[in-house]
Design an enzyme around this catalytic site. Structure first.
Site, mmCIF file in Angstrom:
data_model
loop_
_atom_site.group_PDB
_atom_site.id
_atom_site.type_symbol
_atom_site.label_atom_id
_atom_site.label_comp_id
_atom_site.label_asym_id
_atom_site.label_seq_id
_atom_site.Cartn_x
_atom_site.Cartn_y
_atom_site.Cartn_z
ATOM 1 N N ASP A 38 1.931 3.781 2.880
ATOM 2 C CA ASP A 38 0.917 4.643 2.265
ATOM 3 C C ASP A 38 1.576 5.772 1.458
ATOM 4 O O ASP A 38 1.655 5.686 0.244
ATOM 5 C CB ASP A 38 -0.040 5.190 3.340
ATOM 6 C CG ASP A 38 -1.388 5.603 2.779
ATOM 7 O OD1 ASP A 38 -1.613 5.386 1.583
ATOM 8 O OD2 ASP A 38 -2.213 6.142 3.543
ATOM 9 N N HIS A 91 0.863 -1.196 0.000
ATOM 10 C CA HIS A 91 0.000 0.000 0.000
ATOM 11 C C HIS A 91 0.892 1.236 0.000
ATOM 12 O O HIS A 91 1.307 1.727 1.046
ATOM 13 C CB HIS A 91 -0.939 -0.002 1.209
ATOM 14 C CG HIS A 91 -2.001 1.054 1.119
ATOM 15 N ND1 HIS A 91 -3.356 0.772 1.095
ATOM 16 C CD2 HIS A 91 -1.913 2.398 1.013
ATOM 17 C CE1 HIS A 91 -4.039 1.893 0.991
ATOM 18 N NE2 HIS A 91 -3.187 2.906 0.948
ATOM 19 N N GLU A 101 -10.877 3.888 6.473
ATOM 20 C CA GLU A 101 -9.817 4.850 6.801
ATOM 21 C C GLU A 101 -10.467 6.033 7.521
ATOM 22 O O GLU A 101 -10.264 6.221 8.708
ATOM 23 C CB GLU A 101 -9.085 5.316 5.533
ATOM 24 C CG GLU A 101 -7.933 6.270 5.824
ATOM 25 C CD GLU A 101 -7.223 6.781 4.564
ATOM 26 O OE1 GLU A 101 -7.794 6.670 3.471
ATOM 27 O OE2 GLU A 101 -6.107 7.313 4.700
ATOM 28 N N HIS A 150 1.569 4.900 -2.440
ATOM 29 C CA HIS A 150 1.188 5.764 -3.563
ATOM 30 C C HIS A 150 2.446 6.403 -4.146
ATOM 31 O O HIS A 150 3.228 7.011 -3.403
ATOM 32 C CB HIS A 150 0.228 6.859 -3.098
ATOM 33 C CG HIS A 150 -1.070 6.325 -2.563
ATOM 34 N ND1 HIS A 150 -2.203 6.234 -3.331
ATOM 35 C CD2 HIS A 150 -1.391 5.825 -1.346
ATOM 36 C CE1 HIS A 150 -3.187 5.711 -2.599
ATOM 37 N NE2 HIS A 150 -2.720 5.453 -1.398
HETATM 38 ZN ZN LIG Z 1 -3.614 4.972 0.517
#
Ligand SMILES: [Zn+2]
Length: 343
Positions: A291, A15, A213, A17
């Site tokens: 993330d 995970h 989230e 980005h």
């Molecule tokens: Zn994310």
């Protein structure tokens, strides 16, 4: 924190980005190259006040100092508006993989916000060629493999999601493994994307969904029931509903947990409240991820370190987390076996 042990531990990042891997130095360099406001195709977004000049490294770093989810989304925009040509994407891909490899990460499955590229009115294919050049070069230099997950960015709606899906299908086989919906869960529930996900599944793309989230357990149920999610990003609030917890244990749906991210966006009020240890002990299939590492000032090694320092994970348990990251990956079975043997 046993930094040496954790760094040497072979692991996967599931995970992450691409845009959130841009470090302050790179962001400063990009702003030097593109220091006029971006020609937005849409008038829905007004450029940040400082988007028309070069950012110093300190100013670029300051962009990442926010305390809530909205602040994070603004920082994300501050980065994406400075990503404009294939060379930019090649550069950030290469630097991302270089950093991953230095942390013992041997495989990564990386979201790229294709929805944002469309929204800006840019042509995606040349940018993707840049990313692929960066990926190939980095794979050769550092050995870490990479799959792309095309992210539709949920706040842009299902119609935009269809366009992202079409692009993913067009590039399937060029290391594009699946689709995702990141962005603002509060304004775009999973049910909106039922058709997009059904079509993606029929095309053989894998399905990741950010769920739980900023919104509670209902969003996770929606991701499972409406979207047939194969992996869940964040997945906070699972243990608010015993039936949901039981289901996720039974079905062993991989969870992409991101501790520092949840703290920085205030989705989780404090470290001690993070569910990592509770989930792990309950028998959920949990993985640790960053993330947006630069935006959340973390690394994969640091996330494993948090598991050790804050939640008392032993070396064996850390090894279990690394094994989970390979099991939950979308690599071919034989490659998964090879990687599990490394542990
Ligand atoms: Zn994310």
């Amino acid at each position: 924190m046993n930094t040496d042990f954790i760094t040497r531990l072979p692991k996967a990042e599931l995970h992450l980005h691409l845009e959130g891997s841009v470090d302050p130095l790179t962001l400063s360099q990009l702003s030097e190259k593109h220091h006029t406001p971006f020609p937005w195709a849409s008038n829905r977004y007004k450029p940040l006040p400082d988007s028309n000049r070069t950012l110093t490294v300190a100013e670029a770093a300051a962009l990442y100092n926010y305390t809530d989810f909205t602040g994070f989304l603004m920082a994300f925009k501050g980065v994406t508006e400075r990503l404009r040509d294939p060379e930019d994407y090649e550069l950030i891909t290469y630097r991302m993989v270089e950093k991953l490899a230095a942390e013992g990460c041997v495989h990564a499955e990386v979201f790229v916000s294709v929805g944002v590229v469309f929204w800006r009115g840019q042509e995606f294919d040349p940018l993707f060629e840049g990313m692929e050049r960066g990926r190939r070069r980095a794979e050769r230099d550092f050995g870490t493999t990479l799959y792309w997950i095309f992210d539709a960015v949920r706040n842009f709606g299902a119609e935009e999601g269809e366009k992202v899906l079409a692009k993913a299908m067009e590039h399937q086989g060029q290391n594009v493994i699946g689709i995702g919906i990141g962005g603002d869960e509060r304004v775009a529930p999973p049910e909106m994307f039922e058709q997009v996900y059904a079509r993606a599944a029929r095309a053989g793309l894998r399905l990741s969904v950010h769920a739980g989230e900023t919104v509670g357990a209902a969003s996770i149920r929606g991701a499972l029931d409406s979207l047939k999610a194969e992996r869940l990003g964040h997945a906070l609030h699972v243990d608010e509903e015993p039936a949901l917890l039981e289901r996720l244990i039974r079905e062993q749906v991989p969870l992409e947990l991101c501790i520092s991210s949840n703290l920085r966006t205030s989705c989780c009020p404090e470290l001690a409240a993070h569910p990592l240890r509770r989930y792990f002990d309950a028998g959920l299939l949990v993985t640790l991820n960053t993330d947006d590492p630069e935006m959340f000032q973390t690394t994969l090694v640091r996330e494993y370190g948090l598991a050790e320092d804050a939640f008392g994970f032993t070396n064996e348990e850390l090894q279990q987390l690394a094994a989970n990251s390979f099991r939950a990956s979308w690599l071919p079975e034989e490659r998964k076996c090879e990687l599990l043997k490394l542990l």
